[in-house]
Design a protein around this motif. Structure first.
Motif, short mmCIF file in Angstrom:
data_model
loop_
_atom_site.label_atom_id
_atom_site.label_comp_id
_atom_site.label_asym_id
_atom_site.label_seq_id
_atom_site.Cartn_x
_atom_site.Cartn_y
_atom_site.Cartn_z
N HIS A 12 0.78 -1.17 0.15
CA HIS A 12 0.12 -0.09 -0.13
C HIS A 12 0.86 1.31 -0.03
O HIS A 12 2.08 1.25 0.41
CB HIS A 12 -0.67 0.14 1.16
CG HIS A 12 -2.05 0.92 1.32
ND1 HIS A 12 -1.99 2.27 1.50
CD2 HIS A 12 -3.27 0.67 0.68
CE1 HIS A 12 -3.09 2.81 1.27
NE2 HIS A 12 -4.14 1.88 0.80
N ASP A 30 -11.23 3.24 9.42
CA ASP A 30 -9.74 3.28 9.04
C ASP A 30 -9.67 2.25 7.91
O ASP A 30 -8.83 2.30 6.90
CB ASP A 30 -8.65 3.15 10.10
CG ASP A 30 -8.55 4.55 11.09
OD1 ASP A 30 -9.10 5.47 10.56
OD2 ASP A 30 -8.13 4.10 12.06
N TRP A 34 -8.56 2.38 4.03
CA TRP A 34 -7.30 1.61 3.45
C TRP A 34 -7.54 0.80 2.39
O TRP A 34 -6.81 0.93 1.37
CB TRP A 34 -6.86 0.75 4.50
CG TRP A 34 -5.41 0.22 4.36
CD1 TRP A 34 -4.27 0.75 4.74
CD2 TRP A 34 -5.08 -1.06 3.67
NE1 TRP A 34 -3.15 -0.04 4.29
CE2 TRP A 34 -3.75 -0.99 3.41
CE3 TRP A 34 -5.95 -1.90 3.16
CZ2 TRP A 34 -3.29 -2.54 3.33
CZ3 TRP A 34 -5.30 -3.04 2.71
CH2 TRP A 34 -3.86 -3.44 2.82
#
Length: 272
Positions: A12, A30, A34
């Protein structure tokens, strides 16, 4: 998890990659952010598009019912009744079923009024998909939202069993036979007990940290009935049962001569 599993990392832009345990440790909000920014190649999109889309939809359902703060590695046994209720409803909405008859028995029990509004919104979404909902309920907000009301009474237990009203909410409010209508219109009011003042003694919890509790300090008056309130998932049960009760149980289990110098100190807070 085994080291071989944890060695698998998903790359990522914001880090060198996360394994499944690190992703589960993220909050739902979160994790949603992501996943939505995964740098997938064209070939990876062909393989993972449906998986990513399904994951984002389920995360969105949890966020929409106010559970974005939960982490994926949270044990279900530690969730409050309201949190479990909303998770189950989010799962049903995510399933996309239609033509289903849902029967809910007092779904607002233990919920804060703020959570009741969220629950009603969820039930409406299920209805809008073409489902029918039968709700056994005593909550005023839920009754006022109903499309059709069946009032059974006139009393409880052996004093009930008679249909005292059937129809819409506006018609219910003008009913002369429904006891529920008398309370909804203010003709009858709940009796209020005399207020009992605390005697000045308190048990204080300092710095409680458990589940959703983040360094919470609270004073519990003694010599009276104390009620802890708050929205679903605010940590009521964690504060009273996991912190206060467990520490007090340890205190009361000690010999009387050792109690004077006993200090409640652990990772979950101090009691004085």
């Amino acid at each position: 998890m085994r080291p071989e599993i944890l060695a698998c990392r998903i790359p990522h832009p914001d880090n060198p990659g996360r394994n499944i345990a690190e992703l589960l440790a993220l909050s739902v909000s979160d994790l949603r952010g992501w996943v939505s920014t995964l740098p997938l190649t064209a070939n990876q999109h062909l393989i993972a598009d449906n998986v990513v889309k399904g994951l984002l939809e389920r995360l969105d359902f949890l966020i929409n019912v106010g559970l974005g703060y939960l982490t994926g590695d949270r044990e279900s046994a530690t969730l409050s009744g309201g949190e479990m209720q909303r998770i189950r409803l989010a799962s049903q909405i995510g399933a996309g079923l239609t033509g289903i008859l849902y029967v809910l028995d007092e779904p607002t029990i233990g919920l804060h009024p703020h959570d009741n509004e969220m629950l009603i919104t969820m039930l409406r979404k299920l209805q809008e998909r073409g489902n029918t909902l039968v709700v056994v309920e005593h909550d005023e907000a839920m009754i006022r939202q109903a499309d059709h009301v069946i009032d059974i009474g006139p009393g409880a237990g052996r004093h009930g069993g008679t249909v005292t009203f059937e129809g819409t909410v506006p018609d219910l409010l003008t009913s002369q036979t429904s006891l529920t209508a008398r309370y909804l219109t203010g003709v009858e009011k709940p009796c209020k007990p005399e207020r009992h003042q605390p005697d000045g003694r308190f048990v204080t919890v300092v710095g409680a940290r458990k589940h959703n509790l983040k360094n919470v300090t609270a004073k519990f008056p003694l010599g009276c009935l104390t009620v802890v309130t708050g929205v679903s998932g605010s940590g009521k049960s964690s504060l009273v049962d996991d912190v206060l009760r467990e520490n007090l149980a340890g205190y009361l289990a000690r010999p009387y001569r050792d109690r004077e110098n006993f200090v409640f100190l652990d990772c979950e807070g101090i009691i004085g």
